[in-house]
Write a protein that holds these residues in place. Structure first.
Motif, PDB file in Angstrom:
ATOM      1  N   ASP A   1     -35.572 -29.552  16.249  1.00 15.36           N
ATOM      2  CA  ASP A   1     -35.954 -29.016  17.595  1.00 15.36           C
ATOM      3  C   ASP A   1     -36.134 -30.465  18.415  1.00 15.36           C
ATOM      4  OD1 ASP A   1     -36.523 -26.642  16.571  1.00 15.36           O
ATOM      5  OD2 ASP A   1     -38.559 -26.624  16.525  1.00 15.36           O
ATOM      6  N   GLU A   2     -36.576 -31.634  17.984  1.00 19.56           N
ATOM      7  CA  GLU A   2     -36.735 -32.646  18.827  1.00 19.56           C
ATOM      8  C   GLU A   2     -35.592 -33.608  18.903  1.00 19.56           C
ATOM      9  OE1 GLU A   2     -40.438 -34.516  17.607  1.00 19.56           O
ATOM     10  OE2 GLU A   2     -41.578 -32.725  18.051  1.00 19.56           O
ATOM     11  N   ARG A   3     -34.721 -33.624  17.727  1.00 19.93           N
ATOM     12  CA  ARG A   3     -33.680 -34.471  17.672  1.00 19.93           C
ATOM     13  C   ARG A   3     -32.233 -34.079  17.682  1.00 19.93           C
ATOM     14  NH1 ARG A   3     -37.841 -36.081  14.336  1.00 19.93           N
ATOM     15  NH2 ARG A   3     -39.123 -37.931  14.954  1.00 19.93           N
ATOM     16  N   LEU A   4     -31.798 -33.109  16.682  1.00 18.98           N
ATOM     17  CA  LEU A   4     -30.762 -32.577  16.666  1.00 18.98           C
ATOM     18  C   LEU A   4     -30.230 -31.358  17.536  1.00 18.98           C
ATOM     19  CD1 LEU A   4     -28.151 -32.275  14.974  1.00 18.98           C
ATOM     20  CD2 LEU A   4     -29.325 -30.112  13.723  1.00 18.98           C
ATOM     21  N   TYR A   5     -31.157 -30.426  18.125  1.00 17.73           N
ATOM     22  CA  TYR A   5     -30.900 -29.298  19.057  1.00 17.73           C
ATOM     23  C   TYR A   5     -30.467 -30.113  20.351  1.00 17.73           C
ATOM     24  CZ  TYR A   5     -32.032 -26.121  15.296  1.00 17.73           C
ATOM     25  OH  TYR A   5     -32.302 -25.384  14.454  1.00 17.73           O
ATOM     26  N   PRO A   6     -31.328 -31.112  20.845  1.00 14.81           N
ATOM     27  CA  PRO A   6     -30.910 -31.606  22.087  1.00 14.81           C
ATOM     28  C   PRO A   6     -29.575 -32.426  22.395  1.00 14.81           C
ATOM     29  CG  PRO A   6     -33.146 -32.250  21.468  1.00 14.81           C
ATOM     30  CD  PRO A   6     -32.562 -31.628  20.435  1.00 14.81           C
ATOM     31  N   ILE A   7     -29.216 -32.857  21.170  1.00 14.35           N
ATOM     32  CA  ILE A   7     -27.805 -33.412  21.097  1.00 14.35           C
ATOM     33  C   ILE A   7     -26.645 -32.380  21.161  1.00 14.35           C
ATOM     34  CG2 ILE A   7     -26.315 -34.898  19.765  1.00 14.35           C
ATOM     35  CD1 ILE A   7     -28.817 -36.528  18.650  1.00 14.35           C
ATOM     36  N   VAL A   8     -26.861 -31.607  20.254  1.00 14.78           N
ATOM     37  CA  VAL A   8     -25.848 -30.114  20.327  1.00 14.78           C
ATOM     38  C   VAL A   8     -25.762 -29.862  21.543  1.00 14.78           C
ATOM     39  CG1 VAL A   8     -25.361 -28.287  18.862  1.00 14.78           C
ATOM     40  CG2 VAL A   8     -26.373 -30.251  17.747  1.00 14.78           C
TER      41      VAL A   8
ATOM     42  N   ALA B   1     -26.573 -30.705  24.500  1.00 15.19           N
ATOM     43  CA  ALA B   1     -25.639 -31.723  25.459  1.00 15.19           C
ATOM     44  C   ALA B   1     -24.281 -31.483  25.271  1.00 15.19           C
ATOM     45  CB  ALA B   1     -26.285 -33.088  25.360  1.00 15.19           C
ATOM     46  N   ARG B   2     -23.716 -31.520  23.975  1.00 17.25           N
ATOM     47  CA  ARG B   2     -22.412 -31.582  23.564  1.00 17.25           C
ATOM     48  C   ARG B   2     -21.687 -30.385  23.722  1.00 17.25           C
ATOM     49  NH1 ARG B   2     -22.288 -36.818  19.319  1.00 17.25           N
ATOM     50  NH2 ARG B   2     -23.474 -38.235  20.798  1.00 17.25           N
ATOM     51  N   ASN B   3     -22.339 -29.416  23.354  1.00 15.61           N
ATOM     52  CA  ASN B   3     -21.767 -28.065  23.189  1.00 15.61           C
ATOM     53  C   ASN B   3     -22.405 -26.645  23.745  1.00 15.61           C
ATOM     54  OD1 ASN B   3     -20.226 -25.707  22.324  1.00 15.61           O
ATOM     55  ND2 ASN B   3     -20.315 -26.315  20.193  1.00 15.61           N
ATOM     56  N   LEU B   4     -22.107 -26.535  25.021  1.00 15.00           N
ATOM     57  CA  LEU B   4     -22.561 -25.599  25.920  1.00 15.00           C
ATOM     58  C   LEU B   4     -22.747 -24.299  25.261  1.00 15.00           C
ATOM     59  CD1 LEU B   4     -21.444 -26.479  29.581  1.00 15.00           C
ATOM     60  CD2 LEU B   4     -23.678 -27.408  28.425  1.00 15.00           C
ATOM     61  N   ALA B   5     -21.743 -23.932  24.617  1.00 16.87           N
ATOM     62  CA  ALA B   5     -21.577 -22.655  23.856  1.00 16.87           C
ATOM     63  C   ALA B   5     -22.329 -22.377  22.815  1.00 16.87           C
ATOM     64  CB  ALA B   5     -19.910 -22.582  23.294  1.00 16.87           C
ATOM     65  N   ALA B   6     -23.177 -23.649  22.216  1.00 17.06           N
ATOM     66  CA  ALA B   6     -24.051 -23.450  21.141  1.00 17.06           C
ATOM     67  C   ALA B   6     -25.443 -23.107  21.728  1.00 17.06           C
ATOM     68  CB  ALA B   6     -24.010 -24.867  20.382  1.00 17.06           C
ATOM     69  N   ARG B   7     -25.777 -23.402  22.846  1.00 15.83           N
ATOM     70  CA  ARG B   7     -26.925 -22.946  23.450  1.00 15.83           C
ATOM     71  C   ARG B   7     -27.486 -21.603  22.906  1.00 15.83           C
ATOM     72  NH1 ARG B   7     -27.087 -25.911  29.222  1.00 15.83           N
ATOM     73  NH2 ARG B   7     -26.889 -28.071  28.211  1.00 15.83           N
ATOM     74  N   PRO B   8     -26.673 -20.713  23.039  1.00 16.47           N
ATOM     75  CA  PRO B   8     -27.536 -19.320  22.522  1.00 16.47           C
ATOM     76  C   PRO B   8     -28.071 -19.265  21.279  1.00 16.47           C
ATOM     77  CG  PRO B   8     -25.627 -18.770  23.989  1.00 16.47           C
ATOM     78  CD  PRO B   8     -25.269 -20.410  23.666  1.00 16.47           C
ATOM     79  N   LEU B   9     -27.326 -19.936  20.405  1.00  9.62           N
ATOM     80  CA  LEU B   9     -27.532 -19.760  19.005  1.00  9.62           C
ATOM     81  C   LEU B   9     -28.717 -20.822  18.870  1.00  9.62           C
ATOM     82  CD1 LEU B   9     -27.084 -19.544  15.966  1.00  9.62           C
ATOM     83  CD2 LEU B   9     -25.560 -21.335  15.984  1.00  9.62           C
ATOM     84  N   LEU B  10     -28.963 -21.896  19.435  1.00 10.12           N
ATOM     85  CA  LEU B  10     -29.793 -22.875  19.446  1.00 10.12           C
ATOM     86  C   LEU B  10     -31.359 -22.195  19.869  1.00 10.12           C
ATOM     87  CD1 LEU B  10     -28.186 -26.157  20.358  1.00 10.12           C
ATOM     88  CD2 LEU B  10     -28.799 -25.366  18.208  1.00 10.12           C
ATOM     89  N   ASP B  11     -31.104 -21.488  21.149  1.00  7.72           N
ATOM     90  CA  ASP B  11     -32.103 -20.551  21.562  1.00  7.72           C
ATOM     91  C   ASP B  11     -32.828 -19.646  20.713  1.00  7.72           C
ATOM     92  OD1 ASP B  11     -31.919 -22.079  24.116  1.00  7.72           O
ATOM     93  OD2 ASP B  11     -30.967 -20.413  24.860  1.00  7.72           O
ATOM     94  N   ARG B  12     -31.781 -19.200  19.903  1.00  8.96           N
ATOM     95  CA  ARG B  12     -32.382 -18.112  18.688  1.00  8.96           C
ATOM     96  C   ARG B  12     -33.032 -18.861  17.695  1.00  8.96           C
ATOM     97  NH1 ARG B  12     -27.333 -15.989  19.795  1.00  8.96           N
ATOM     98  NH2 ARG B  12     -26.762 -16.639  17.800  1.00  8.96           N
ATOM     99  N   MET B  13     -32.534 -19.824  17.295  1.00  5.61           N
ATOM    100  CA  MET B  13     -33.087 -20.785  16.275  1.00  5.61           C
ATOM    101  C   MET B  13     -34.423 -21.241  16.660  1.00  5.61           C
ATOM    102  SD  MET B  13     -29.553 -22.574  14.594  1.00  5.61           S
ATOM    103  CE  MET B  13     -30.441 -23.199  13.179  1.00  5.61           C
ATOM    104  N   ASP B  14     -34.529 -21.832  17.704  1.00 11.38           N
ATOM    105  CA  ASP B  14     -35.630 -22.232  18.170  1.00 11.38           C
ATOM    106  C   ASP B  14     -36.821 -21.199  18.413  1.00 11.38           C
ATOM    107  OD1 ASP B  14     -37.294 -24.122  19.483  1.00 11.38           O
ATOM    108  OD2 ASP B  14     -37.299 -23.237  21.391  1.00 11.38           O
ATOM    109  N   ALA B  15     -36.335 -19.918  18.694  1.00  9.81           N
ATOM    110  CA  ALA B  15     -37.255 -18.885  18.687  1.00  9.81           C
ATOM    111  C   ALA B  15     -37.859 -18.508  17.213  1.00  9.81           C
ATOM    112  CB  ALA B  15     -36.723 -17.608  19.199  1.00  9.81           C
ATOM    113  N   ASP B  16     -36.949 -18.539  16.342  1.00 13.28           N
ATOM    114  CA  ASP B  16     -37.152 -18.332  14.796  1.00 13.28           C
ATOM    115  C   ASP B  16     -38.212 -19.413  14.244  1.00 13.28           C
ATOM    116  OD1 ASP B  16     -35.525 -16.154  14.774  1.00 13.28           O
ATOM    117  OD2 ASP B  16     -33.903 -17.438  13.798  1.00 13.28           O
TER     118      ASP B  16
END
Length: 74
Positions: free
Chosen positions: A12-19, A21-36
């Motif tokens: 949440d604090e290190r990996l996801y912010p980098i991903v 910033a670098r891959n806008l298409a990954a945002r919905p997946l990261l949002d779901r993972m954060d919610a999980d």
């Protein structure tokens, strides 16, 4: 549970912010993972508390058993 908590925290604090910033298409997946991660936090906390209570009860039971044996030996 500590390992899982630290694992999620590092994502949440290190990996996801980098991903993000670098891959806008990954945002919905990261949002779901954060919610999980947030949704299982109460269960992780409850499990940790239950395990601690179980350990306390076992320790108390062990202490009472030792006292009973001492009383019987006296």
């Amino acid at each position: 549970m500590d390992f899982l908590h630290h694992h999620h925290e590092s994502e949440d604090e290190r990996l996801y912010p980098i991903v993000r910033a670098r891959n806008l298409a990954a945002r919905p997946l990261l949002d779901r993972m954060d919610a999980d991660h947030r949704s299982i936090l109460p269960a992780m906390t409850a499990l940790t508390s239950a395990a601690a209570a179980y350990n306390r009860r076992n320790a108390l039971h062990g202490d009472l058993s030792r006292l009973a044996r001492l009383a019987e030996a006296a």
